[in-house]
Design a protein around this motif. Structure first.
Motif, PDB file in Angstrom:
ATOM      1  N   ILE A 145     -33.385  24.215  -9.299  1.00  0.00           N
ATOM      2  CA  ILE A 145     -32.234  24.162 -10.206  1.00  0.00           C
ATOM      3  C   ILE A 145     -30.925  24.266  -9.424  1.00  0.00           C
ATOM      4  N   SER A 146     -30.879  25.190  -8.476  1.00  0.00           N
ATOM      5  CA  SER A 146     -29.662  25.382  -7.686  1.00  0.00           C
ATOM      6  C   SER A 146     -29.356  24.160  -6.830  1.00  0.00           C
ATOM      7  N   SER A 147     -30.385  23.602  -6.206  1.00  0.00           N
ATOM      8  CA  SER A 147     -30.175  22.415  -5.376  1.00  0.00           C
ATOM      9  C   SER A 147     -29.715  21.221  -6.199  1.00  0.00           C
ATOM     10  N   ALA A 148     -30.197  21.126  -7.440  1.00  0.00           N
ATOM     11  CA  ALA A 148     -29.759  20.038  -8.312  1.00  0.00           C
ATOM     12  C   ALA A 148     -28.251  20.067  -8.494  1.00  0.00           C
ATOM     13  N   VAL A 149     -27.704  21.260  -8.648  1.00  0.00           N
ATOM     14  CA  VAL A 149     -26.268  21.403  -8.861  1.00  0.00           C
ATOM     15  C   VAL A 149     -25.488  21.015  -7.604  1.00  0.00           C
ATOM     16  N   VAL A 150     -25.814  21.635  -6.469  1.00  0.00           N
ATOM     17  CA  VAL A 150     -24.993  21.430  -5.272  1.00  0.00           C
ATOM     18  C   VAL A 150     -25.145  20.019  -4.696  1.00  0.00           C
ATOM     19  N   THR A 151     -26.355  19.449  -4.748  1.00  0.00           N
ATOM     20  CA  THR A 151     -26.533  18.124  -4.163  1.00  0.00           C
ATOM     21  C   THR A 151     -25.896  17.030  -5.023  1.00  0.00           C
ATOM     22  N   THR A 152     -26.066  17.100  -6.327  1.00  0.00           N
ATOM     23  CA  THR A 152     -25.484  16.074  -7.197  1.00  0.00           C
ATOM     24  C   THR A 152     -23.962  16.085  -7.121  1.00  0.00           C
ATOM     25  N   VAL A 153     -23.374  17.272  -7.146  1.00  0.00           N
ATOM     26  CA  VAL A 153     -21.914  17.373  -7.077  1.00  0.00           C
ATOM     27  C   VAL A 153     -21.407  16.905  -5.721  1.00  0.00           C
ATOM     28  N   SER A 154     -22.083  17.290  -4.649  1.00  0.00           N
ATOM     29  CA  SER A 154     -21.636  16.919  -3.299  1.00  0.00           C
ATOM     30  C   SER A 154     -21.615  15.411  -3.093  1.00  0.00           C
ATOM     31  N   ILE A 155     -22.602  14.726  -3.646  1.00  0.00           N
ATOM     32  CA  ILE A 155     -22.664  13.274  -3.494  1.00  0.00           C
ATOM     33  C   ILE A 155     -21.707  12.583  -4.459  1.00  0.00           C
ATOM     34  N   SER A 156     -21.659  13.062  -5.697  1.00  0.00           N
ATOM     35  CA  SER A 156     -20.837  12.407  -6.708  1.00  0.00           C
ATOM     36  C   SER A 156     -19.353  12.493  -6.407  1.00  0.00           C
ATOM     37  N   VAL A 157     -18.912  13.574  -5.803  1.00  0.00           N
ATOM     38  CA  VAL A 157     -17.478  13.750  -5.568  1.00  0.00           C
ATOM     39  C   VAL A 157     -16.927  12.716  -4.589  1.00  0.00           C
ATOM     40  N   LEU A 158     -17.778  12.117  -3.782  1.00  0.00           N
ATOM     41  CA  LEU A 158     -17.311  11.092  -2.843  1.00  0.00           C
ATOM     42  C   LEU A 158     -16.761   9.874  -3.571  1.00  0.00           C
ATOM     43  N   SER A 159     -17.242   9.628  -4.772  1.00  0.00           N
ATOM     44  CA  SER A 159     -16.755   8.483  -5.535  1.00  0.00           C
ATOM     45  C   SER A 159     -15.309   8.667  -5.979  1.00  0.00           C
ATOM     46  N   HIS A 160     -14.759   9.874  -5.869  1.00  0.00           N
ATOM     47  CA  HIS A 160     -13.347  10.108  -6.166  1.00  0.00           C
ATOM     48  C   HIS A 160     -12.443   9.652  -5.029  1.00  0.00           C
ATOM     49  N   TRP A 161     -13.005   9.580  -3.833  1.00  0.00           N
ATOM     50  CA  TRP A 161     -12.173   9.371  -2.649  1.00  0.00           C
ATOM     51  C   TRP A 161     -12.405   8.047  -1.944  1.00  0.00           C
ATOM     52  N   PHE A 162     -13.581   7.453  -2.107  1.00  0.00           N
ATOM     53  CA  PHE A 162     -13.930   6.259  -1.333  1.00  0.00           C
ATOM     54  C   PHE A 162     -14.329   5.119  -2.252  1.00  0.00           C
ATOM     55  N   TYR A 163     -13.932   3.902  -1.841  1.00  0.00           N
ATOM     56  CA  TYR A 163     -14.282   2.687  -2.577  1.00  0.00           C
ATOM     57  C   TYR A 163     -14.833   1.635  -1.618  1.00  0.00           C
ATOM     58  N   ARG A 164     -13.976   1.066  -0.788  1.00  0.00           N
ATOM     59  CA  ARG A 164     -14.435   0.068   0.181  1.00  0.00           C
ATOM     60  C   ARG A 164     -15.378   0.699   1.206  1.00  0.00           C
ATOM     61  N   ARG A 165     -15.117   1.929   1.582  1.00  0.00           N
ATOM     62  CA  ARG A 165     -15.925   2.617   2.589  1.00  0.00           C
ATOM     63  C   ARG A 165     -16.962   3.544   1.960  1.00  0.00           C
TER      64      ARG A 165
END
Length: 433
Positions: A145-165
């Motif tokens: 359960i804990s890993s679900a939270v930290v891993t999903t958020v860590s990967i998803s937040v990159l979509s706020h900052w990167f597009y072409r890269r």
């Protein structure tokens, strides 16, 4: 309800795009993303640090599973012990479907704090476990359960900052888990011999606490948070054939990746190779996976994400069929060689599959779409270790690798079908997609 402008934007995101250009290839959208700069790269570093002890521990879980099979849980079969690690990874992926909408609504900071505290607690509780149900509760349930939270958020937040890269950013971020998967087995090899189970896992727990603390300080969101969360599963997404095929492919890839990560040390033991090879093989696997998560990301941004994913799957399948099955269990050198190639290829699958999924939705909904696809893949990791463990124990190491090669073939075909559907069923070799 969505406004007409929102619906138009959703279509531009690629859910019903079929042009020769890749989805989301819109200059105005691209310019709205930093795609670099201090804040973007700092956020990426924080995400990688968080993945080091979370996904990293899971990719090194084979060394823990084999230790339990020969110590605390020696009276249980490989299949039975496999259920512990299977539930851990299943919950990590499946509960991403819950975390995705929460990330869209609340942003990363609060979720990362809660998930990190739970994950750290799971390590210190794991150190005290002695019975089967102890491991199931502390490692599988709380850890998953804990890993679900930290891993999903860590990967998803990159979509706020990167597009072409975005492919490169995803690869660099996921390299954090590869680094963990390479370093943790070497640490455990020494720690188990010198300190035993309890203090070995406690040391991993302290290391995890430091990584999480640093990661939380570095990670931050950029886009406005969504005011309300709608459907947890976006069933509309599965109306698009390309997403359905991609979900099948991700299912196959995760089935193979976590099956190999969990069973490789046991595979080595059943092959009659030296005990140290159990730990070193995992280090080779995850070290090459680190390279495989970065370099294909660079190539994918140049030549197309689906194109590179297809290429990696083809190469890996050929090596598994022609070298690993007939010769992999005969000597250490051959095993290291095939494991290295497999690690490179599977590293590319891990980093590129989420980016390919990102081509099928708007950025603001990426958390939900990511969770939807990986909720399907979660059932693959739930089954792979018990099924593979039973197969390994009842047949031969070669049969296990052959079984995983067959699953990879299904994944390869599914990626090809997803790419074909993306081009409106007009196969074009040279299109960057």
């Amino acid at each position: 309800m969505r406004s007409q402008a929102q619906e138009t934007d959703f279509e531009l995101a690629g859910l019903n795009a079929g042009s020769e250009n890749p989805p989301l290839a819109d200059t105005a959208v691209s310019l709205a993303f930093p795609d670099g700069g201090k804040e973007a790269w700092t956020c990426l570093l924080g995400s990688a640090l968080i993945l080091f002890p979370s996904f990293g521990f899971q990719t090194a879980i084979g060394s823990v599973q084999d230790y339990l099979s020969t110590h605390q849980l020696a009276d249980y079969t490989v299949r039975d012990v496999g259920w512990i690690t299977a539930v851990l990874v299943f919950l990590t992926l499946f509960l991403g479907i819950q975390v995705g909408p929460l990330f869209d609504r609340y942003g990363p900071r609060m979720l990362l704090i809660i998930g990190s505290l739970g994950s750290t607690a799971s390590y210190f509780l794991l150190a005290e476990c002695t019975k089967y149900w102890h491991f199931m509760l502390c490692l599988s349930v709380l850890g998953g359960i804990s890993s679900a939270v930290v891993t999903t958020v860590s990967i998803s937040v990159l979509s706020h900052w990167f597009y072409r890269r975005r492919a490169l950013a995803s690869g660099l971020c996921m390299s954090g888990s590869s680094a963990g998967g390479a370093i943790i087995p070497l640490l455990l090899r020494t720690l188990f011999k010198e300190y035993g189970w309890t203090w070995s896992i406690r040391i991993i727990g302290f290391m995890a606490l430091g990584c999480y603390a640093a990661g939380i300080m570095l990670v931050k969101g950029r886009l406005p948070m969504v005011g309300e969360t709608k459907a947890i599963v976006d069933l509309r997404a599965f109306k698009a054939p390309r997403l359905c095929f991609l979900a099948v492919a991700v299912f196959a890839f995760e089935f193979i990746i976590f099956g190999c990560a969990a069973l490789l040390p046991t595979y080595v033991r059943y092959s009659g190779l030296d005990l140290d090879v159990q730990f070193y093989s995992l280090t080779v696997l995850n070290s090459m996976s680190l390279v495989g998560r970065v370099l294909p990301g660079v190539a994918a941004d140049l030549f197309g994400r689906f194109n590179i994913l297809l290429t990696l799957a083809c190469i890996t399948l050929v090596i598994m069929g022609s070298v690993w099955i007939p010769f992999g269990s005969q000597n250490e050198a051959t095993l290291y060689a095939v494991v290295a190639i497999f690690g490179f290829g599977s590293g590319g699958w891990v980093s590129l599959a989420p980016v390919c999924a990102g081509q099928l939705c708007r950025t603001e909904e990426y958390g939900r779409f990511y969770g939807t696809i990986y909720s399907v893949a979660a059932f693959g990791v739930l089954l792979t270790v018990p099924v593979g463990g039973e197969l390994l124990q009842s047949t031969t190491p070669q049969a296990l690798v052959g079984f995983y090669a067959a699953v990879l073939l299904i994944g390869l075909i599914s990626v090809g079908m997803s790419r074909w559907a993306l081009l409106d069923w007009k196969w074009k070799w040279k299109v960057k997609v």
